[in-house]
Design an enzyme around this catalytic site. Structure first.
Site, mmCIF file in Angstrom:
data_model
loop_
_atom_site.group_PDB
_atom_site.id
_atom_site.type_symbol
_atom_site.label_atom_id
_atom_site.label_comp_id
_atom_site.label_asym_id
_atom_site.label_seq_id
_atom_site.Cartn_x
_atom_site.Cartn_y
_atom_site.Cartn_z
ATOM 1 N N ASP A 170 92.589 12.548 68.685
ATOM 2 C CA ASP A 170 91.144 12.358 68.647
ATOM 3 C C ASP A 170 90.373 13.792 68.711
ATOM 4 O O ASP A 170 90.675 14.246 69.710
ATOM 5 C CB ASP A 170 90.748 11.577 70.095
ATOM 6 N N GLU A 172 85.755 8.164 62.392
ATOM 7 C CA GLU A 172 84.777 7.111 62.880
ATOM 8 C C GLU A 172 83.558 7.418 62.266
ATOM 9 O O GLU A 172 82.834 8.481 62.328
ATOM 10 C CB GLU A 172 84.574 7.433 64.440
ATOM 11 N N HIS A 220 88.839 0.933 72.021
ATOM 12 C CA HIS A 220 88.225 1.215 73.597
ATOM 13 C C HIS A 220 86.582 1.180 73.605
ATOM 14 O O HIS A 220 86.171 1.466 74.795
ATOM 15 C CB HIS A 220 88.601 2.577 73.901
ATOM 16 N N ASP A 221 85.895 1.124 72.498
ATOM 17 C CA ASP A 221 84.329 0.893 72.492
ATOM 18 C C ASP A 221 83.875 -0.622 72.334
ATOM 19 O O ASP A 221 82.898 -1.007 72.353
ATOM 20 C CB ASP A 221 83.769 1.884 71.369
ATOM 21 N N ASP A 276 86.410 11.881 65.564
ATOM 22 C CA ASP A 276 85.282 11.044 66.468
ATOM 23 C C ASP A 276 83.831 11.313 65.881
ATOM 24 O O ASP A 276 83.213 12.478 65.497
ATOM 25 C CB ASP A 276 85.328 11.433 67.930
HETATM 26 C C1 NOJ Z 1 82.736 7.439 69.996
HETATM 27 C C2 NOJ Z 1 83.924 7.268 70.987
HETATM 28 O O1 NOJ Z 1 84.626 6.386 70.437
HETATM 29 C C3 NOJ Z 1 83.032 6.770 72.317
HETATM 30 O O2 NOJ Z 1 84.063 6.504 73.078
HETATM 31 C C4 NOJ Z 1 82.242 8.169 72.639
HETATM 32 O O3 NOJ Z 1 81.669 7.606 73.724
HETATM 33 C C5 NOJ Z 1 81.320 8.420 71.657
HETATM 34 N N1 NOJ Z 1 82.025 8.772 70.361
HETATM 35 C C6 NOJ Z 1 80.862 9.797 72.058
HETATM 36 O O4 NOJ Z 1 81.776 10.944 71.668
#
Ligand code: NOJ
Length: 561
Positions: A98, A259, A332-333, A201
């Site tokens: 990441d 992302e 994970h989000d 990210d």
């Molecule tokens: C996206 C990530 O997937 C998330 O987990 C994170 O909190 C935010 N970016 C900030 O870095």
């Protein structure tokens, strides 16, 4: 190995703190991942995407990085990392890291320097702006994590710095070429160690509109979404092309996935069309928005299948031959897919998990499996705010409570949408803490670990695990799964997601029922002539006179040649 090997690959996402703890501190570690490589090999995946493992104060579970060249001690040491890469390679598994470079931790050396004065060498590594004449923030942007303004005053510099996420995560200033060079240097460091690429990210947020305009139509005293001036900003493609020129194209056969929050499909082509030389694919969020409510992501709404289909079909259509899709149901989000898009009751969990896997894996793109998805892990089912660990969940709890929403409602929002739903420890077996750790885990294990765990799935040839294993195997055997043209079937059906994939003379029909009832589905005429069934999550599809009698959450895949 084809240059575009990632089109045929299946990726497994590991959230290190929740995967496997080997030193009994309640936090997963690199050695735990190494120990479980044979399990991943058995599943058949090709690539691991590792969430951040760098040194971090862990305000945002590792996305707040204080040293990009060091491993966080919770996870182990650099030699543990080297050993993991070495072992994975031996097993034919690649690892992508990441790359979290939209912001750093406020404890990063660059920020500590940057804070000191306006004229130090790191001064422009971050986004500093003067206060408005009345002393207020430079604009009305609110933090994405819901903690108020996206600007924080620094008494020493007498300026505000921008943080789209947590206060402790100042945004890097990508407009400064030195910052970009620091990022590239870091990327080379990890690539030279043998990593196979990156998940980038928040990459759609790196280039901000340098005028920092107010988000329009925001009531006085409230904060606006920063996406307005930060997503897909003016120079994002220029920066990615530079990154590609200077780093990515200098290594053979890398894989990249950006992302790209708030990126419509038209813009996705700009990131992923190979002629533009940026990224291989992006994570898009359209299908994650189908159950957003009046307050955005945190809601108690359920999705409508028609919205989900419309969104997924559009991405299949528009990227075919113009880019490449990533395919995911959760990460994970996001909440667990079986709880969100399927049915996590005892009766239907297994069937609906398999159906969701089918509907996703047969689409065109690279599938990502989030740890535990392959055994049908469910949402956390926490009942008290104290059980949550995620900073965003706590901020949102506070925000909604301050707005006067009843606690019961706020807890329901979190139950449905908190990121912690995905972050509970991996359930390996039915021993204490699901075999994740013998010490109390940093976040509670889901109480259902004695029924839902890897050991029981491995012992049952009909399990979700073996269903995923077969899906992954089929991708290697059937080029139509990778390259075939996608065509939706019976879009108007409100309970069934069906489509075909076609390549040369071969055609697949994928049918997935999202209903907990028995329903009819009329087979397209081409599939009437006793076609081969290559996947089915029930014993044998029930079919008569061109009608498929689908049972709850049934999935069937037909093949004709
Ligand atoms: C996206 C990530 O997937 C998330 O987990 C994170 O909190 C935010 N970016 C900030 O870095």
């Amino acid at each position: 190995m084809s240059k575009e090997w990632w089109k045929e690959a299946v990726v497994y996402q590991i959230y290190p703190q929740s995967f496997k703890d080997t030193n009994n501190d309640g936090i997963g570690d690199l050695n735990g991942i190494k120990e479980k490589l044979p399990y991943l090999k058995k599943l058949g995946i090709d690539v691991i995407w590792l969430n951040p493992i760098y040194q971090s104060p862990m305000v945002d579970n590792g996305y707040d990085i204080s040293d990009y060249y060091a491993i966080s001690p919770e996870f182990g040491t650099m030699s543990n990392f080297d050993a993991l890469i070495f072992e994975a390679k031996k097993q034919g598994i690649k690892i992508i890291l990441d790359l979290a470079v939209c912001a750093t931790s406020s404890e990063h050396q660059w920020f500590l320097e940057s804070k000191k004065s306006v004229d130090n060498p790191y001064s422009d590594y971050y986004i500093w702006r003067d206060a408005k004449p009345d002393g207020s923030e430079p604009n009305n942007w609110g933090s994405i994590f819901g903690g108020g303004s996206a600007w924080k005053w620094d008494e020493n510099r007498k300026q505000y710095y921008l943080h789209l996420f947590a206060t402790e995560m100042p945004d890097l200033n990508w407009a400064n070429p030195k910052v970009r060079q620091e990022v590239y240097k870091n990327m080379r460091f990890w690539l030279d160690k043998g990593v196979a690429g990156f998940r980038l990210d928040s990459i759609s947020l790196i280039s901000k509109n340098q005028d920092f305009p107010d988000t329009p139509d925001v009531p006085e005293g409230e904060f606006g979404s920063p996406y307005f001036g930060a997503s897909n900003g003016p120079h994002v493609h220029e920066y990615l092309q530079e990154m590609n020129r200077e780093v990515l194209s200098q290594y053979d056969g890398l894989m990249t996935v950006g992302e790209a929050t708030r990126t419509p499909v038209e813009k996705a082509v700009l990131y992923t069309d190979p002629v533009r030389k940026e990224l291989n694919m992006i994570f898009q969020f359209d299908h994650m928005h189908v159950d957003y409510g009046e307050y955005g992501r945190y809601s108690d709404l359920r999705f409508k299948l028609s919205d989900l289909k419309k969104s997924m079909v559009q991405w299949q259509d528009k990227l075919h031959e113009h880019g490449w899709n990533s395919l995911y149901w959760n990460n994970h989000d996001q909440p667990r897919t079986v709880s969100r898009f399927g049915n996590d009751s005892e009766e239907f969990r297994e069937k609906s998990a398999k159906m969701l896997a089918t509907v996703l894996h047969f689409q065109q793109g690279t599938p990502f499996i989030f740890q535990g998805e392959e055994i049908g892990m469910t949402n956390a089912n926490f009942n008290k705010i104290e059980e949550y660990r995620d900073l965003e969940s706590h901020n949102m709890y506070q925000k909604f409570s301050d707005m006067g929403l009843p606690e019961e409602k706020v807890l329901t929002f979190l139950k449905y949408k908190s990121r912690d739903n995905a972050r509970t420890p991996m359930q390996w077996d039915n021993t204490v803490n699901g075999g994740f750790s013998s010490y109390e885990p940093w976040i509670s294990t889901n109480k259902n670990y004695s029924q839902i765990n890897v050991a029981s799935d491995l012992a049952n040839s009909e399990s979700i695990f073996y269903y995923y294993q077969k899906l992954i195997r089929l991708r290697k055997e059937l080029p139509v799964m990778v390259d075939g043209e996608f065509t939706p079937v019976q879009m108007e059906d409100s309970a069934v997601f069906a489509y075909t994939r076609a390549l040369n003379n071969e055609k697949l029909l994928i049918v997935g029922s999202f209903s907990d009832k028995r329903i009819r589905f009329e087979l397209p005429t081409e599939f009437l002539d006793d076609p081969e069934i290559i996947m089915n999550n029930y014993d044998k599809a029930v079919q008569q006179n061109g009608v498929l009698y689908l049972r709850p959450y049934e999935a069937v895949v037909y093949r004709i040649k």
